[in-house]
Design an enzyme around this catalytic site. Structure first.
Site, short mmCIF file in Angstrom:
data_model
loop_
_atom_site.label_atom_id
_atom_site.label_comp_id
_atom_site.label_asym_id
_atom_site.label_seq_id
_atom_site.Cartn_x
_atom_site.Cartn_y
_atom_site.Cartn_z
N LYS A 62 0.85 -1.19 0.00
CA LYS A 62 0.00 0.00 0.00
C LYS A 62 0.89 1.24 0.00
CE LYS A 62 -3.50 -2.15 2.86
NZ LYS A 62 -4.28 -2.05 4.08
N GLY A 63 0.59 2.18 -0.85
CA GLY A 63 1.29 3.46 -0.84
C GLY A 63 0.46 4.47 -0.09
N GLY A 100 1.93 7.82 1.04
CA GLY A 100 2.44 9.15 0.70
C GLY A 100 1.64 10.33 1.20
N GLU A 101 0.91 10.99 0.31
CA GLU A 101 0.19 12.21 0.65
C GLU A 101 -0.96 11.98 1.61
OE1 GLU A 101 -0.41 13.02 -3.34
OE2 GLU A 101 1.43 14.16 -3.57
#
Length: 96
Positions: A59-60, A62-63
């Site tokens: 799972k990414g 990031g933001e």
């Protein structure tokens, strides 16, 4: 984590009013936090298998992970000073 602190306290794009160009378009003039600005942090890993995300289970975030951090810093500034700043970055001139 550092990205959220940077957004709340440091990052600001400055435009030339006459030309509409970005004045601080490089890292020499664009302020970002350093190790001394941030202090110690601890990142935790959550072990979870989720095969619906992708075959590897990665799972990414990031933001998504920084969305609330700038608001959390703004709330901390409000609780410390009693002044609500609703514009990033939170600088001393906005607190006076």
């Amino acid at each position: 984590m550092v990205w959220g602190v940077s957004f709340a306290l440091y990052e600001q794009t400055v435009y030339d009013e006459r030309l509409g160009r970005i004045v601080n378009n490089n890292l020499a003039e664009y302020h970002v936090p350093t190790n001394m600005d941030v202090g110690s942090m601890e990142a935790l890993w959550v072990d979870e298998v989720d095969e619906d995300v992708d075959p590897v289970g990665v799972k990414g975030i990031g933001e998504i992970g920084i969305t609330g951090s700038a608001a959390a810093v703004a709330n901390a500034v409000f609780h410390a000073t009693g002044k609500r700043v609703r514009e990033a970055p939170i600088t001393l001139d906005k607190l006076l």
